[in-house]
Structure formats: structure tokens, C-alpha cells
Design a protein around this motif. Sequence first.
Motif, PDB file in Angstrom:
ATOM      1  N   ILE A  10       0.795  -1.144  -0.208  1.00  0.00           N
ATOM      2  CA  ILE A  10      -0.015   0.074   0.036  1.00  0.00           C
ATOM      3  C   ILE A  10       0.647   1.250  -0.027  1.00  0.00           C
ATOM      4  CG2 ILE A  10      -0.206   0.195   2.455  1.00  0.00           C
ATOM      5  CD1 ILE A  10      -3.191   0.886  -0.114  1.00  0.00           C
ATOM      6  N   ASN A  11       2.041   1.251   0.838  1.00  0.00           N
ATOM      7  CA  ASN A  11       2.689   2.575   0.774  1.00  0.00           C
ATOM      8  C   ASN A  11       3.543   2.712  -0.641  1.00  0.00           C
ATOM      9  OD1 ASN A  11       2.185   3.015   3.506  1.00  0.00           O
ATOM     10  ND2 ASN A  11       3.624   1.373   3.957  1.00  0.00           N
ATOM     11  N   ARG A  12       3.976   1.911  -1.193  1.00  0.00           N
ATOM     12  CA  ARG A  12       4.616   1.935  -2.350  1.00  0.00           C
ATOM     13  C   ARG A  12       3.595   2.417  -3.655  1.00  0.00           C
ATOM     14  NH1 ARG A  12       7.424  -2.530  -6.165  1.00  0.00           N
ATOM     15  NH2 ARG A  12       8.477  -1.176  -7.654  1.00  0.00           N
ATOM     16  N   SER A  13       2.447   1.747  -3.419  1.00  0.00           N
ATOM     17  CA  SER A  13       1.544   2.136  -4.314  1.00  0.00           C
ATOM     18  C   SER A  13       1.069   3.501  -4.204  1.00  0.00           C
ATOM     19  CB  SER A  13       0.174   1.083  -4.372  1.00  0.00           C
ATOM     20  OG  SER A  13       0.798  -0.150  -4.770  1.00  0.00           O
ATOM     21  N   ILE A  40      -4.378   0.052   5.343  1.00  0.00           N
ATOM     22  CA  ILE A  40      -4.312  -0.824   4.228  1.00  0.00           C
ATOM     23  C   ILE A  40      -5.234  -0.564   3.166  1.00  0.00           C
ATOM     24  CG2 ILE A  40      -3.200  -2.780   5.792  1.00  0.00           C
ATOM     25  CD1 ILE A  40      -5.818  -3.920   5.422  1.00  0.00           C
ATOM     26  N   ASN A  41      -6.228   0.345   3.567  1.00  0.00           N
ATOM     27  CA  ASN A  41      -7.019   0.938   2.325  1.00  0.00           C
ATOM     28  C   ASN A  41      -6.887   2.324   2.310  1.00  0.00           C
ATOM     29  OD1 ASN A  41      -9.795   2.218   1.760  1.00  0.00           O
ATOM     30  ND2 ASN A  41      -9.947   0.299   0.763  1.00  0.00           N
ATOM     31  N   CYS A  90     -10.241  11.477  -6.685  1.00  0.00           N
ATOM     32  CA  CYS A  90     -10.658  11.112  -8.017  1.00  0.00           C
ATOM     33  C   CYS A  90     -11.453   9.932  -8.239  1.00  0.00           C
ATOM     34  CB  CYS A  90      -9.630  11.138  -8.951  1.00  0.00           C
ATOM     35  SG  CYS A  90      -8.568   9.421  -8.674  1.00  0.00           S
ATOM     36  N   GLY A  91     -11.680   9.002  -7.008  1.00  0.00           N
ATOM     37  CA  GLY A  91     -12.601   8.020  -7.178  1.00  0.00           C
ATOM     38  C   GLY A  91     -11.774   6.687  -7.326  1.00  0.00           C
ATOM     39  N   LEU A  92     -10.531   6.663  -7.215  1.00  0.00           N
ATOM     40  CA  LEU A  92      -9.757   5.407  -7.261  1.00  0.00           C
ATOM     41  C   LEU A  92      -9.299   5.146  -5.573  1.00  0.00           C
ATOM     42  CD1 LEU A  92      -8.009   3.355  -8.906  1.00  0.00           C
ATOM     43  CD2 LEU A  92      -5.958   4.907  -8.654  1.00  0.00           C
ATOM     44  N   ALA A  93      -9.387   3.854  -5.616  1.00  0.00           N
ATOM     45  CA  ALA A  93      -8.942   3.261  -3.787  1.00  0.00           C
ATOM     46  C   ALA A  93      -7.966   2.185  -4.014  1.00  0.00           C
ATOM     47  CB  ALA A  93     -10.298   2.925  -3.191  1.00  0.00           C
ATOM     48  N   LEU A  94      -7.081   1.966  -3.239  1.00  0.00           N
ATOM     49  CA  LEU A  94      -6.156   1.062  -3.298  1.00  0.00           C
ATOM     50  C   LEU A  94      -6.224   0.186  -1.817  1.00  0.00           C
ATOM     51  CD1 LEU A  94      -2.837   2.931  -3.968  1.00  0.00           C
ATOM     52  CD2 LEU A  94      -4.327   2.034  -5.725  1.00  0.00           C
ATOM     53  N   GLN A  95      -6.260  -1.412  -1.927  1.00  0.00           N
ATOM     54  CA  GLN A  95      -6.713  -2.286  -1.124  1.00  0.00           C
ATOM     55  C   GLN A  95      -5.368  -3.157  -0.923  1.00  0.00           C
ATOM     56  OE1 GLN A  95      -9.171  -2.139   1.393  1.00  0.00           O
ATOM     57  NE2 GLN A  95      -7.892  -3.806   2.341  1.00  0.00           N
ATOM     58  N   GLN A  96      -4.590  -3.329   0.367  1.00  0.00           N
ATOM     59  CA  GLN A  96      -3.625  -4.184   0.660  1.00  0.00           C
ATOM     60  C   GLN A  96      -4.397  -5.250   1.089  1.00  0.00           C
ATOM     61  OE1 GLN A  96       0.141  -3.231   1.828  1.00  0.00           O
ATOM     62  NE2 GLN A  96      -0.038  -4.477   3.397  1.00  0.00           N
TER      63      GLN A  96
END
Length: 99
Positions: free
Chosen positions: A13-16, A34-35, A40-46
Motif C-alpha cells: 500500500i505504501n509503495r502504491s 491498508i486501504n 478522483c474515485g480510485l482506491a487501493l486495498q492491500q
Amino acid sequence: MHYTCAVLSVADINRSREFYETLFGLEVDRDYGINISFTCGLALQQKFAWLVGIPEAHIVKRPNNMELAFEEVQFDAFLEKLEKYDVERLGDVVEHSWG
């Protein structure tokens, strides 16, 4: 019901987060460790498998069947910036008739 966002499963998650903030200039809207979600409406989830309750082995690591669309006025400068990242590109730049 309403659409909220697209969620990408990520290994780190940190690198992303750093990648999307530095390369694309995205701004974080919410940070849950972790999320994270961007304005802009984009999410990242580890740890995606845990979240959705499916076995880790069923998470496809590189399907290449999704597209994120960004627009950039200074496209050549962006390509130079992109070269500084360890990114696998699926193809070369293509200019279509609509620009």
C-alpha cells in the motif's frame, strides 16, 4: 445504490500510494492504513483476499484486463517522468484520430 469507486488490489500500500501521488499527482481523500482512497474515485486495498473473503490463490496477480484513464496536457513531459518508475508498459503510445 450508487457507484463509489474502483478498488485496485495492491501488494504494498505504501509503495502504491507513493506511485499514484508522485506520478499522477493524486490526492488522498481517506487513509485507513491498508486501504486508501483518492479524491478522483480510485482506491487501493492491500490484503484484498481477506477483505472480500476469498482464498489468496484466487486473486489474479496480473490480468491486464483493466484500464485506468488519465489525461495529461504535457504528455511528452509525463512520458519522461514515467521512465523514472519501474513500470511494465503493455504497449507503445498510440495517437488516435481524435487526439
